[in-house]
Design a protein around this motif. Structure first.
Motif, PDB file in Angstrom:
ATOM      1  N   CYS A  22       0.805  -1.222   0.000  1.00 54.53           N
ATOM      2  CA  CYS A  22       0.000   0.000   0.000  1.00 54.53           C
ATOM      3  C   CYS A  22       0.838   1.274   0.000  1.00 54.53           C
ATOM      4  O   CYS A  22       0.316   2.338   0.299  1.00 54.53           O
ATOM      5  CB  CYS A  22      -0.965   0.050   1.184  1.00 54.53           C
ATOM      6  SG  CYS A  22      -2.060  -1.363   1.277  1.00 54.53           S
ATOM      7  N   CYS A  28      -0.620  10.492  -4.082  1.00 57.29           N
ATOM      8  CA  CYS A  28      -1.713  10.481  -3.112  1.00 57.29           C
ATOM      9  C   CYS A  28      -1.126  10.571  -1.715  1.00 57.29           C
ATOM     10  O   CYS A  28      -0.182   9.860  -1.376  1.00 57.29           O
ATOM     11  CB  CYS A  28      -2.530   9.202  -3.268  1.00 57.29           C
ATOM     12  SG  CYS A  28      -3.850   9.015  -2.050  1.00 57.29           S
ATOM     13  N   GLY A  29      -1.683  11.427  -0.894  1.00 64.63           N
ATOM     14  CA  GLY A  29      -1.241  11.553   0.481  1.00 64.63           C
ATOM     15  C   GLY A  29      -2.424  11.662   1.409  1.00 64.63           C
ATOM     16  O   GLY A  29      -3.522  12.019   1.009  1.00 64.63           O
ATOM     17  N   TYR A  32      -6.741   8.518   3.475  1.00 63.95           N
ATOM     18  CA  TYR A  32      -7.441   7.702   2.496  1.00 63.95           C
ATOM     19  C   TYR A  32      -6.588   7.610   1.238  1.00 63.95           C
ATOM     20  O   TYR A  32      -6.738   8.401   0.305  1.00 63.95           O
ATOM     21  CB  TYR A  32      -8.814   8.290   2.194  1.00 63.95           C
ATOM     22  CG  TYR A  32      -9.679   8.409   3.427  1.00 63.95           C
ATOM     23  CD1 TYR A  32     -10.394   7.310   3.913  1.00 63.95           C
ATOM     24  CD2 TYR A  32      -9.763   9.607   4.131  1.00 63.95           C
ATOM     25  CE1 TYR A  32     -11.176   7.404   5.048  1.00 63.95           C
ATOM     26  CE2 TYR A  32     -10.539   9.716   5.276  1.00 63.95           C
ATOM     27  CZ  TYR A  32     -11.244   8.609   5.732  1.00 63.95           C
ATOM     28  OH  TYR A  32     -12.020   8.709   6.864  1.00 63.95           O
ATOM     29  N   CYS A  33      -5.678   6.665   1.218  1.00 62.14           N
ATOM     30  CA  CYS A  33      -4.693   6.663   0.158  1.00 62.14           C
ATOM     31  C   CYS A  33      -4.160   5.258  -0.071  1.00 62.14           C
ATOM     32  O   CYS A  33      -4.578   4.302   0.576  1.00 62.14           O
ATOM     33  CB  CYS A  33      -3.549   7.607   0.525  1.00 62.14           C
ATOM     34  SG  CYS A  33      -2.573   8.085  -0.883  1.00 62.14           S
ATOM     35  N   THR A  35      -2.390   2.050  -2.780  1.00 55.60           N
ATOM     36  CA  THR A  35      -2.825   1.045  -3.746  1.00 55.60           C
ATOM     37  C   THR A  35      -2.398  -0.322  -3.246  1.00 55.60           C
ATOM     38  O   THR A  35      -1.245  -0.517  -2.869  1.00 55.60           O
ATOM     39  CB  THR A  35      -2.212   1.307  -5.131  1.00 55.60           C
ATOM     40  OG1 THR A  35      -2.665   2.566  -5.623  1.00 55.60           O
ATOM     41  CG2 THR A  35      -2.606   0.213  -6.119  1.00 55.60           C
ATOM     42  N   ARG A 230      -7.156   3.558  -1.368  1.00 55.06           N
ATOM     43  CA  ARG A 230      -7.779   4.234  -2.505  1.00 55.06           C
ATOM     44  C   ARG A 230      -8.017   3.308  -3.689  1.00 55.06           C
ATOM     45  O   ARG A 230      -9.064   3.392  -4.344  1.00 55.06           O
ATOM     46  CB  ARG A 230      -6.907   5.413  -2.953  1.00 55.06           C
ATOM     47  CG  ARG A 230      -7.576   6.270  -4.035  1.00 55.06           C
ATOM     48  CD  ARG A 230      -6.680   7.411  -4.479  1.00 55.06           C
ATOM     49  NE  ARG A 230      -5.471   6.925  -5.149  1.00 55.06           N
ATOM     50  CZ  ARG A 230      -4.671   7.695  -5.874  1.00 55.06           C
ATOM     51  NH1 ARG A 230      -4.928   8.989  -5.997  1.00 55.06           N
ATOM     52  NH2 ARG A 230      -3.593   7.190  -6.446  1.00 55.06           N
TER      53      ARG A 230
END
Length: 362
Positions: A22, A28-29, A32-33, A35, A230
């Motif tokens: 992840c 993305c920060g 809620y981020c 993969t 996310r």
């Protein structure tokens, strides 16, 4: 205890997870981020739940579509051990009538509300022989599902039995009537909806690259709370060894099932990975064909005899077979019982012994 006429193995399962999962870059920060990439050695044919029960597809279904309720991690016993999903509450109106009250906040990802009419439509689809749902037979003891109003779904059963609530909630992922009612049910296995589904779950469908990957994105408007990861991606490979290699090499973050002791050993040797065992919900069995192959109306000339089937069970060294395939990550049950129900694995219920001498006498 009379030995059963099938040979069973109950499986524990293991999840392999990268300790650095992840954390993939992507601009993305925040909370809620991230993969999460799953490695899978299966293939998928559709993302429409009613027409498939393949394990790889179920994992994706569960992120896009909700059930009325689901089992808790510890399994269930009677009516206990279920957690709400689309239904916020339920009660028995009488011994054969189970009423579900839907959460009014639930929405399909196109903005339409989830209704009791969707629940009734879903039951009708799962039990329609034209659709041919794999779970059709598991719903046979439910007589009907109707909508008392837009938020109240009523299940009526044919008779009383212990798994009534389980059957009502576990087998069906609720489907959107307004998107599927116009699609001929004979075409559902190849329907466009199965290539780009619209669900009511925590993740939205993004893309599907045939035989390569499926990508989902978190639904920030999900009524039960915005998912903290996310993006979810499933990458497909041809076999378990390749799938595990992807995780070991850092090309994926997790794999759901390792299956064999050799695969477990490979994973344990990689210090950047963690292996998490958990009790599996499945059992494996060898079944006997009780009918003549060329005429199913006639009993099998050999296997229809219960004495023959009992002898075959006694002559099968199930412990040795289990050890060669699953090692310590499985057990021989006395009946079709998964490891999620530990209270059924008591000393009073034991599997038939491996006894070739007794098998020969039979």
């Amino acid at each position: 205890m009379r030995p059963p006429n099938r040979i069973f193995a109950a499986c524990a399962a293991l999840v392999l997870v990268s300790l650095a999962g992840c954390e993939r870059p992507g601009g993305c920060g925040g909370e809620y981020c991230g993969t999460l990439v799953f490695s899978s050695f299966g293939r998928i044919s559709t993302l429409l739940p009613v027409v498939s029960d393949a394990a790889e597809e179920r994992d994706i279904f569960d992120q896009i579509f909700l059930k009325l309720a689901d089992m808790s991690i510890g399994g269930f016993k009677g009516d206990s051990g279920f957690v709400p999903q689309l239904a916020r509450a339920w009660e028995w109106s009488d011994p054969l009538t189970l009423t579900f009250h839907l959460d009014p906040r639930a929405r399909w990802q196109d903005g339409q509300p989830v209704t009791a009419q969707d629940v009734a439509f879903t039951f009708d689809a799962y039990t329609d022989t034209v659709v041919g749902a794999p779970d059709e037979h598991t719903l046979a003891r439910i007589a009907s599902v109707t909508a008392a109003d837009s938020l109240t779904a009523v299940f009526r059963f044919r008779d009383r039995y212990p798994e009534m609530l389980y059957d009502a909630v576990y087998h069906m992922r609720i489907l959107p009537q307004h998107l599927l009612q116009s699609v001929p049910r004979a075409d559902w296995r190849t329907a466009a909806f199965g290539r780009a589904p619209v669900g009511d779950g925590p993740y939205r469908f993004v893309r599907w690259s045939q035989d390569q990957s499926v990508e989902l994105q978190a639904d920030s408007t999900f009524f039960l709370g915005r998912p903290h990861i996310r993006r979810l991606i499933w990458r497909f490979s041809g076999d378990p060894g390749t799938a595990i290699t992807q995780v070991i090499a850092g090309d994926a973050d997790a794999i759901h099932v390792l299956i064999t002791p050799d695969n477990v050993a490979r994973a344990q040797q990689a210090q950047h990975l963690a292996v998490y065992p958990y009790q599996g919900s499945v059992y494996t069995f060898v079944g006997f064909n009780l009918r003549t192959p060329d005429d199913s109306t006639k009993p099998h000339p050999i296997l229809s005899d219960p004495v023959v089937r009992r002898a075959l069970v006694l002559a099968s060294n199930r412990s040795a077979m289990l050890q060669s395939v699953l090692g310590q990550y499985g057990a021989v049950p006395a009946a079709p019982i998964s490891k999620l129900w530990p209270w059924l694995w008591g000393p009073a219920l034991t599997p038939p012994p491996y006894d070739t001498a007794q098998a020969a006498r039979l």
